[in-house]
Scaffold this motif. Structure first.
Motif, PDB file in Angstrom:
ATOM      1  N   THR A 177      69.705  47.894   1.092  1.00 14.75           N
ATOM      2  CA  THR A 177      70.898  48.032   1.952  1.00 14.75           C
ATOM      3  C   THR A 177      70.571  47.800   3.433  1.00 14.75           C
ATOM      4  N   SER A 178      69.305  47.420   3.716  1.00 18.74           N
ATOM      5  CA  SER A 178      68.942  47.277   5.131  1.00 18.74           C
ATOM      6  C   SER A 178      69.210  45.887   5.688  1.00 18.74           C
ATOM      7  N   SER A 179      69.729  44.978   4.858  1.00 20.93           N
ATOM      8  CA  SER A 179      70.121  43.665   5.396  1.00 20.93           C
ATOM      9  C   SER A 179      71.048  42.943   4.421  1.00 20.93           C
ATOM     10  N   VAL A 192      65.689  51.634  -0.035  1.00 18.26           N
ATOM     11  CA  VAL A 192      65.074  50.631   0.855  1.00 18.26           C
ATOM     12  C   VAL A 192      63.562  50.789   0.967  1.00 18.26           C
ATOM     13  N   ARG A 193      62.915  49.659   1.246  1.00 19.90           N
ATOM     14  CA  ARG A 193      61.449  49.709   1.400  1.00 19.90           C
ATOM     15  C   ARG A 193      61.041  50.158   2.794  1.00 19.90           C
ATOM     16  N   ASN A 194      61.926  49.959   3.759  1.00 17.49           N
ATOM     17  CA  ASN A 194      61.566  50.280   5.143  1.00 17.49           C
ATOM     18  C   ASN A 194      62.581  51.265   5.722  1.00 17.49           C
ATOM     19  N   ASP A 252      62.445  53.103   8.426  1.00 19.83           N
ATOM     20  CA  ASP A 252      62.678  53.007   9.877  1.00 19.83           C
ATOM     21  C   ASP A 252      63.715  51.934  10.181  1.00 19.83           C
ATOM     22  N   LYS A 253      63.540  50.795   9.532  1.00 17.98           N
ATOM     23  CA  LYS A 253      64.512  49.708   9.718  1.00 17.98           C
ATOM     24  C   LYS A 253      65.905  50.178   9.300  1.00 17.98           C
ATOM     25  N   MET A 254      65.973  50.860   8.164  1.00  9.66           N
ATOM     26  CA  MET A 254      67.271  51.318   7.654  1.00  9.66           C
ATOM     27  C   MET A 254      67.931  52.273   8.641  1.00  9.66           C
ATOM     28  N   LEU A 293      62.314  53.206  -1.481  1.00  5.23           N
ATOM     29  CA  LEU A 293      62.017  52.523  -2.751  1.00  5.23           C
ATOM     30  C   LEU A 293      61.299  51.210  -2.451  1.00  5.23           C
ATOM     31  N   GLU A 294      60.062  51.131  -2.888  1.00  8.45           N
ATOM     32  CA  GLU A 294      59.290  49.879  -2.779  1.00  8.45           C
ATOM     33  C   GLU A 294      59.269  49.258  -4.171  1.00  8.45           C
ATOM     34  N   LEU A 295      60.049  48.202  -4.338  1.00  5.15           N
ATOM     35  CA  LEU A 295      60.188  47.616  -5.675  1.00  5.15           C
ATOM     36  C   LEU A 295      58.929  46.893  -6.144  1.00  5.15           C
ATOM     37  N   CYS A 347      71.858  46.449  -8.457  1.00  6.59           N
ATOM     38  CA  CYS A 347      70.483  45.953  -8.302  1.00  6.59           C
ATOM     39  C   CYS A 347      70.541  44.700  -7.442  1.00  6.59           C
ATOM     40  N   ASN A 348      70.408  44.898  -6.148  1.00  3.00           N
ATOM     41  CA  ASN A 348      70.676  43.835  -5.191  1.00  3.00           C
ATOM     42  C   ASN A 348      69.432  43.279  -4.501  1.00  3.00           C
ATOM     43  N   ALA A 349      68.441  44.126  -4.246  1.00  5.89           N
ATOM     44  CA  ALA A 349      67.288  43.676  -3.450  1.00  5.89           C
ATOM     45  C   ALA A 349      66.563  42.529  -4.155  1.00  5.89           C
ATOM     46  N   ALA A 395      60.108  30.554 -10.032  1.00  3.74           N
ATOM     47  CA  ALA A 395      59.894  31.980 -10.330  1.00  3.74           C
ATOM     48  C   ALA A 395      61.124  32.777  -9.909  1.00  3.74           C
ATOM     49  N   TYR A 396      61.660  32.465  -8.722  1.00  2.28           N
ATOM     50  CA  TYR A 396      62.858  33.167  -8.241  1.00  2.28           C
ATOM     51  C   TYR A 396      64.029  32.950  -9.204  1.00  2.28           C
ATOM     52  N   LYS A 397      64.256  31.701  -9.560  1.00  7.57           N
ATOM     53  CA  LYS A 397      65.385  31.390 -10.451  1.00  7.57           C
ATOM     54  C   LYS A 397      65.208  32.053 -11.813  1.00  7.57           C
ATOM     55  N   THR A 453      63.721  34.837 -12.386  1.00  5.13           N
ATOM     56  CA  THR A 453      64.014  36.282 -12.297  1.00  5.13           C
ATOM     57  C   THR A 453      65.521  36.523 -12.324  1.00  5.13           C
ATOM     58  N   LYS A 454      66.271  35.614 -11.740  1.00  2.00           N
ATOM     59  CA  LYS A 454      67.738  35.780 -11.715  1.00  2.00           C
ATOM     60  C   LYS A 454      68.325  35.565 -13.112  1.00  2.00           C
ATOM     61  N   LEU A 455      67.786  34.564 -13.798  1.00  2.00           N
ATOM     62  CA  LEU A 455      68.194  34.316 -15.181  1.00  2.00           C
ATOM     63  C   LEU A 455      67.885  35.548 -16.039  1.00  2.00           C
ATOM     64  N   CYS A 503      76.958  31.335  -2.146  1.00  2.00           N
ATOM     65  CA  CYS A 503      75.721  31.108  -1.399  1.00  2.00           C
ATOM     66  C   CYS A 503      75.861  31.645   0.018  1.00  2.00           C
ATOM     67  N   ILE A 504      75.095  32.697   0.294  1.00  2.00           N
ATOM     68  CA  ILE A 504      75.179  33.343   1.600  1.00  2.00           C
ATOM     69  C   ILE A 504      74.038  32.794   2.437  1.00  2.00           C
ATOM     70  N   ALA A 505      74.241  31.588   2.930  1.00  2.00           N
ATOM     71  CA  ALA A 505      73.115  30.876   3.529  1.00  2.00           C
ATOM     72  C   ALA A 505      72.575  31.525   4.799  1.00  2.00           C
ATOM     73  N   GLU A 506      73.293  32.488   5.353  1.00  2.00           N
ATOM     74  CA  GLU A 506      72.825  33.044   6.629  1.00  2.00           C
ATOM     75  C   GLU A 506      71.946  34.287   6.466  1.00  2.00           C
ATOM     76  N   THR A 507      71.816  34.836   5.249  1.00  2.00           N
ATOM     77  CA  THR A 507      71.034  36.063   5.126  1.00  2.00           C
ATOM     78  C   THR A 507      69.543  35.755   5.256  1.00  2.00           C
ATOM     79  N   PRO A 508      68.767  36.818   5.541  1.00  2.00           N
ATOM     80  CA  PRO A 508      67.317  36.613   5.682  1.00  2.00           C
ATOM     81  C   PRO A 508      66.628  36.233   4.381  1.00  2.00           C
TER      82      PRO A 508
HETATM   83  P1  NDP Z   1      68.277  39.618   2.034  1.00  2.00           P
HETATM   84  O1  NDP Z   1      66.881  39.100   2.174  1.00  2.00           O
HETATM   85  O2  NDP Z   1      69.129  39.713   3.228  1.00  2.00           O
HETATM   86  O3  NDP Z   1      68.254  41.059   1.367  1.00  2.00           O
HETATM   87  C1  NDP Z   1      67.338  41.421   0.420  1.00  2.00           C
HETATM   88  C2  NDP Z   1      67.135  42.916   0.501  1.00  2.00           C
HETATM   89  O4  NDP Z   1      66.103  43.261  -0.431  1.00  2.00           O
HETATM   90  C3  NDP Z   1      66.662  43.392   1.863  1.00  2.00           C
HETATM   91  O5  NDP Z   1      67.337  44.570   2.206  1.00  2.00           O
HETATM   92  C4  NDP Z   1      65.194  43.663   1.648  1.00  2.00           C
HETATM   93  O6  NDP Z   1      64.667  44.684   2.473  1.00  2.00           O
HETATM   94  C5  NDP Z   1      65.203  44.115   0.204  1.00  2.00           C
HETATM   95  N1  NDP Z   1      63.862  44.019  -0.375  1.00  2.00           N
HETATM   96  C6  NDP Z   1      63.046  42.943  -0.388  1.00  2.00           C
HETATM   97  N2  NDP Z   1      61.865  43.248  -0.962  1.00  2.00           N
HETATM   98  C7  NDP Z   1      61.942  44.558  -1.325  1.00  2.00           C
HETATM   99  C8  NDP Z   1      61.033  45.451  -1.943  1.00  2.00           C
HETATM  100  N3  NDP Z   1      59.780  45.073  -2.265  1.00  2.00           N
HETATM  101  N4  NDP Z   1      61.430  46.728  -2.176  1.00  2.00           N
HETATM  102  C9  NDP Z   1      62.662  47.131  -1.814  1.00  2.00           C
HETATM  103  N5  NDP Z   1      63.555  46.329  -1.204  1.00  2.00           N
HETATM  104  C10 NDP Z   1      63.195  45.053  -0.961  1.00  2.00           C
HETATM  105  O7  NDP Z   1      68.946  38.711   0.924  1.00  2.00           O
HETATM  106  P2  NDP Z   1      70.482  38.628   0.401  1.00  2.00           P
HETATM  107  O8  NDP Z   1      71.276  39.727   0.947  1.00  2.00           O
HETATM  108  O9  NDP Z   1      70.921  37.245   0.564  1.00  2.00           O
HETATM  109  O10 NDP Z   1      70.252  38.832  -1.156  1.00  2.00           O
HETATM  110  C11 NDP Z   1      70.770  39.933  -1.861  1.00  2.00           C
HETATM  111  C12 NDP Z   1      70.887  39.560  -3.317  1.00  2.00           C
HETATM  112  O11 NDP Z   1      71.817  38.508  -3.477  1.00  2.00           O
HETATM  113  C13 NDP Z   1      69.597  39.079  -3.957  1.00  2.00           C
HETATM  114  O12 NDP Z   1      69.485  39.641  -5.244  1.00  2.00           O
HETATM  115  C14 NDP Z   1      69.776  37.590  -4.067  1.00  2.00           C
HETATM  116  O13 NDP Z   1      69.035  37.044  -5.126  1.00  2.00           O
HETATM  117  C15 NDP Z   1      71.262  37.519  -4.321  1.00  2.00           C
HETATM  118  N6  NDP Z   1      71.856  36.246  -4.012  1.00  2.00           N
HETATM  119  C16 NDP Z   1      71.782  35.742  -2.742  1.00  2.00           C
HETATM  120  C17 NDP Z   1      72.348  34.517  -2.475  1.00  2.00           C
HETATM  121  C18 NDP Z   1      72.280  33.933  -1.123  1.00  2.00           C
HETATM  122  O14 NDP Z   1      72.769  32.838  -0.975  1.00  2.00           O
HETATM  123  N7  NDP Z   1      71.724  34.595  -0.127  1.00  2.00           N
HETATM  124  C19 NDP Z   1      73.030  33.752  -3.514  1.00  2.00           C
HETATM  125  C20 NDP Z   1      73.074  34.405  -4.791  1.00  2.00           C
HETATM  126  C21 NDP Z   1      72.501  35.601  -5.009  1.00  2.00           C
HETATM  127  P3  NDP Z   1      64.335  44.439   4.040  1.00  2.00           P
HETATM  128  O15 NDP Z   1      65.641  44.678   4.756  1.00  2.00           O
HETATM  129  O16 NDP Z   1      63.315  45.497   4.321  1.00  2.00           O
HETATM  130  O17 NDP Z   1      63.839  43.041   4.190  1.00  2.00           O
END
Ligand code: NDP
Length: 339
Positions: free
Chosen positions: A10-12, A34-36, A38-40, A59-61, A88-90, A188-190, A192-194, A222-227
């Motif tokens: 939930t930190s980004s 969240v893993r961090n 302080d950031k949260m 939570l450190e996944l 389950c979003n991270a 590998a990423y794809k 995991t999503k599958l 596609c949320i192209a602006e996220t980190p």
């Molecule tokens: P972000 O990178 O913005 O968010 C990912 C989050 O996961 C961050 O809060 C991050 O923490 C956290 N995280 C990463 N590693 C760990 C860890 N080891 N332990 C705990 N938390 C962790 O990406 P999005 O918001 O874009 O992605 C969210 C979800 O949406 C993902 O599952 C992604 O696959 C899915 N998705 C995204 C798409 C896109 O276009 N962006 C498209 C389709 C699906 P921290 O803040 O500390 O970095």
């Protein structure tokens, strides 16, 4: 009383936007896993979160031990209240690495963070949902886990678990891929999503009737602006959102994507189990050619795609492959020690 929601990451990005939407309703208490921390805390302060309704929890996944600690803390925190929602979003996305990075448990990072740990977490949280009148578990899939679409089937590399030979062997160093082949970060990423999407289907089949929990997967666009794309090269990060917006019409802003995941957690329609939710903005003018088989193009709905355009998306044959689903379930249970 407020419903209890657990969201990982939930930190980004999407997790943060979804949390904001949930808190606005004043109907939910959100536990941000969240893993961090302080950031949260900084983010929560910046966003002006009401801390009576939001609880950050570590939570450190990338660590199974951390998942166990988190679950214990969560169980104490909830007392006798049931958990009502789990999202389950991270995730991490490491497409440019040419060698795998490993977790403390010896798994490739994307596999453990995106998939294994969420599998374990789900198995631990399900019993805590007993007593909830409207329990839902939702996993973030991706268009890349759905090869009926341009983004999933047309763009190399394609998600493919093959015979799961790597997973059968434990998917531990030096085995970095579930199919047992050489490491490919983007694949590998794809994969995991599958796997997350297949797990939702399996959970639905095994547990929906007996527990009443609704299991679904989501593709928010596609949320192209996220980190998430932070590990892509800088030129890509700059051009990709522009490309998505103007060329494919598949760009969805963080806020809107947050509304979508919020909808899956909030809308009564989304009590339905076994669904892969998508949003259909309808084809843009002159772009009908890119729509396929009733599925959606990358991020379709970026243009409009609001509350009413929610739909039950098709799932690819790969996602629906029963034999593979059983194997995936058994091997992952063994690897994670989930019960
Ligand atoms: P972000 O990178 O913005 O968010 C990912 C989050 O996961 C961050 O809060 C991050 O923490 C956290 N995280 C990463 N590693 C760990 C860890 N080891 N332990 C705990 N938390 C962790 O990406 P999005 O918001 O874009 O992605 C969210 C979800 O949406 C993902 O599952 C992604 O696959 C899915 N998705 C995204 C798409 C896109 O276009 N962006 C498209 C389709 C699906 P921290 O803040 O500390 O970095």
């Amino acid at each position: 009383d407020k419903k209890l929601v657990v969201i990982t990451g939930t930190s980004s990005g999407l997790g943060l936007a979804t949390t904001k939407a949930l808190l606005r309703t004043e109907k939910y208490h959100v536990v941000g896993a969240v893993r961090n921390m302080d950031k949260m805390k900084v983010v929560a302060e910046e966003e002006g979160f009401n801390m009576d309704h939001f609880t950050p929890m570590h939570l450190e996944l990338a660590s199974f031990a951390s998942v166990h600690r988190f679950v214990e803390e969560l169980d104490k925190f909830r007392g006798d209240r049931p958990i009502d929602r789990l999202a389950c979003n991270a995730a991490v996305y490491q497409p440019t690495l040419n060698y795998p990075k490993w977790t403390e448990d010896g798994h490739e990072q994307q596999h453990q963070i995106n998939y294994f740990s969420h599998f374990l977490l789900t198995s631990k949280i399900m019993p805590m949902m007993e007593g909830s009148e409207d329990a839902r578990i939702c996993m973030l899939g991706s268009v890349t886990g759905n090869d009926n679409t341009v983004g999933g089937g047309g763009v190399y590399p394609i998600a493919d678990l093959k015979e799961l030979v790597g997973l059968e062997l434990g998917c531990k160093k030096p085995i970095a891929m579930m199919d047992g082949y050489n490491f490919n970060g983007a694949k590998a990423y794809k994969d995991t999503k599958l796997a997350c999407m297949m797990t939702c289907n399996m959970l639905h089949e095994r547990f929906h009737r007996s527990t009443g929990i609704a299991f679904s997967s989501v593709y928010p666009g596609c949320i192209a602006e996220t980190p998430l794309f932070r590990e892509k090269r800088p030129w890509f990060r700059q051009l990709f959102p522009i490309f998505m917006k103007y060329v494919t019409g598949g760009f969805v802003g963080e806020e809107e994507a947050g509304q979508r995941l919020f909808q899956v957690l909030h809308d009564p329609r989304c009590r339905k189990s076994g669904v892969y939710w998508g949003w259909n903005g309808g084809p843009r003018e002159g772009r009908e050619d890119s729509l396929e088989k009733g599925g959606q193009i990358i991020g379709a709905g970026g243009a409009g795609g609001g509350w009413d355009s929610l739909f039950e998306n098709d799932q690819s044959d790969k996602v629906l492959n029963k034999d593979l689903m059983m194997k995936l379930w058994d091997y992952t249970t063994e690897i994670t020690g989930a019960e």
